[in-house]
Design a protein around this motif. Sequence first.
Motif, PDB file in Angstrom:
ATOM      1  N   LYS A   8       0.546  -1.221   0.013  1.00  0.00           N
ATOM      2  CA  LYS A   8       0.030  -0.183  -0.072  1.00  0.00           C
ATOM      3  C   LYS A   8       0.814   1.294  -0.008  1.00  0.00           C
ATOM      4  O   LYS A   8       0.659   2.171  -0.610  1.00  0.00           O
TER       5      LYS A   8
ATOM      6  N   THR B 145      -1.800  -0.650  -6.872  1.00  0.00           N
ATOM      7  CA  THR B 145      -3.519  -0.756  -6.808  1.00  0.00           C
ATOM      8  C   THR B 145      -3.975  -2.099  -6.074  1.00  0.00           C
ATOM      9  O   THR B 145      -2.917  -2.944  -5.755  1.00  0.00           O
ATOM     10  N   LYS B 146      -5.041  -2.257  -5.604  1.00  0.00           N
ATOM     11  CA  LYS B 146      -5.538  -3.266  -4.833  1.00  0.00           C
ATOM     12  C   LYS B 146      -5.238  -4.393  -5.898  1.00  0.00           C
ATOM     13  O   LYS B 146      -4.864  -5.574  -5.281  1.00  0.00           O
TER      14      LYS B 146
ATOM     15  N   VAL C 262      -5.859  -8.727   1.692  1.00  0.00           N
ATOM     16  CA  VAL C 262      -5.604  -7.124   1.158  1.00  0.00           C
ATOM     17  C   VAL C 262      -6.664  -6.415   1.456  1.00  0.00           C
ATOM     18  O   VAL C 262      -6.702  -5.226   2.232  1.00  0.00           O
ATOM     19  N   ASN C 263      -8.179  -6.740   1.321  1.00  0.00           N
ATOM     20  CA  ASN C 263      -9.212  -5.867   1.433  1.00  0.00           C
ATOM     21  C   ASN C 263      -9.273  -5.604   3.171  1.00  0.00           C
ATOM     22  O   ASN C 263      -9.648  -4.675   3.331  1.00  0.00           O
TER      23      ASN C 263
ATOM     24  N   TRP D  33      -6.164  -2.792   3.794  1.00  0.00           N
ATOM     25  CA  TRP D  33      -5.893  -1.889   3.132  1.00  0.00           C
ATOM     26  C   TRP D  33      -6.145  -0.669   3.630  1.00  0.00           C
ATOM     27  O   TRP D  33      -7.097  -0.416   4.230  1.00  0.00           O
TER      28      TRP D  33
END
Length: 285
Positions: free
Chosen positions: A253, A258-259, A281-282, A285
């Motif tokens: 991050k 990008t995600k 990740v979500n 983040w």
Amino acid sequence: MAAFRINRTNDAVFKAIFAKYPKITLALINAFLEFQGTEQLVDIEFIDREIDSDEYDGKESRLDILGITASGVKVNIEMQVNSLAAMGERSLFYWARNYADLKRGDEYDQLKRTIAINILGFNLFNAKQYPDMHSCFGIYDIKTKCQLTDKLEIHFLELPKFRSKSVKDMNRMEKWAAYFSPSTTDEELEEIAAGEEAIREAMEVEDVFTKDEVAKRSYEKAEKFRRDQAAQLSFARQEGRNEERVKAVAMLKRLKLTKDAAIQEIMESYSLPDKEAAALVNSNW
């Protein structure tokens, strides 16, 4: 033969055989010494330092059998089934405690040869780089390989590296590895025992052990302790891996990925399925 498939790396079994029968223990020790052509030990007296199998309290899992010969050679045998961090340093520490026993007025040349034998239920060294199941360490000059002293001797036997073969082609070390290995069949063990008196005697002790209800309770208690310890170690390692992955997401991050790119990176770096990588990740983040 024992009435059920006994786990020979169980602390209670190991103690019942190798902390009580010098002849069997000597045969095991000499199998480790045979490869280098050193003088075989002919006697041993046990020093009472083993962990009692009825005293598993979660603080220690080490079965410590220490013996000394009439000439002063000391041998420490440890059976360690669950993978431990810094196993090499741990063994060196216990070796040093047994070696450094000079009394006031003693000279350094009175220090005796001290041997540490570690029988492991896990691979300490990378199997691809170091496929041999047996290793022996001393103190050597890194450049010339000149040996500083022959009084330091630390052995490791990594049981997962054992590969079965024809009994007639096995050396004594391999026969003992086969004895401890859960992959060895009863038929193979019978064949090994037919040619190795000490292994045959060890199996006879097992047979008596498995018919003793008190001994069997000690066995089950030791098995439970090992299982619980393995579960705790697995949990700790999983927690460590999760923490590492969370830190990796934070780093990605900060790098302004990008995600989607971060998810792909986490998938590849940790061999995770796409859904698991996306969830990681979500949530971080």
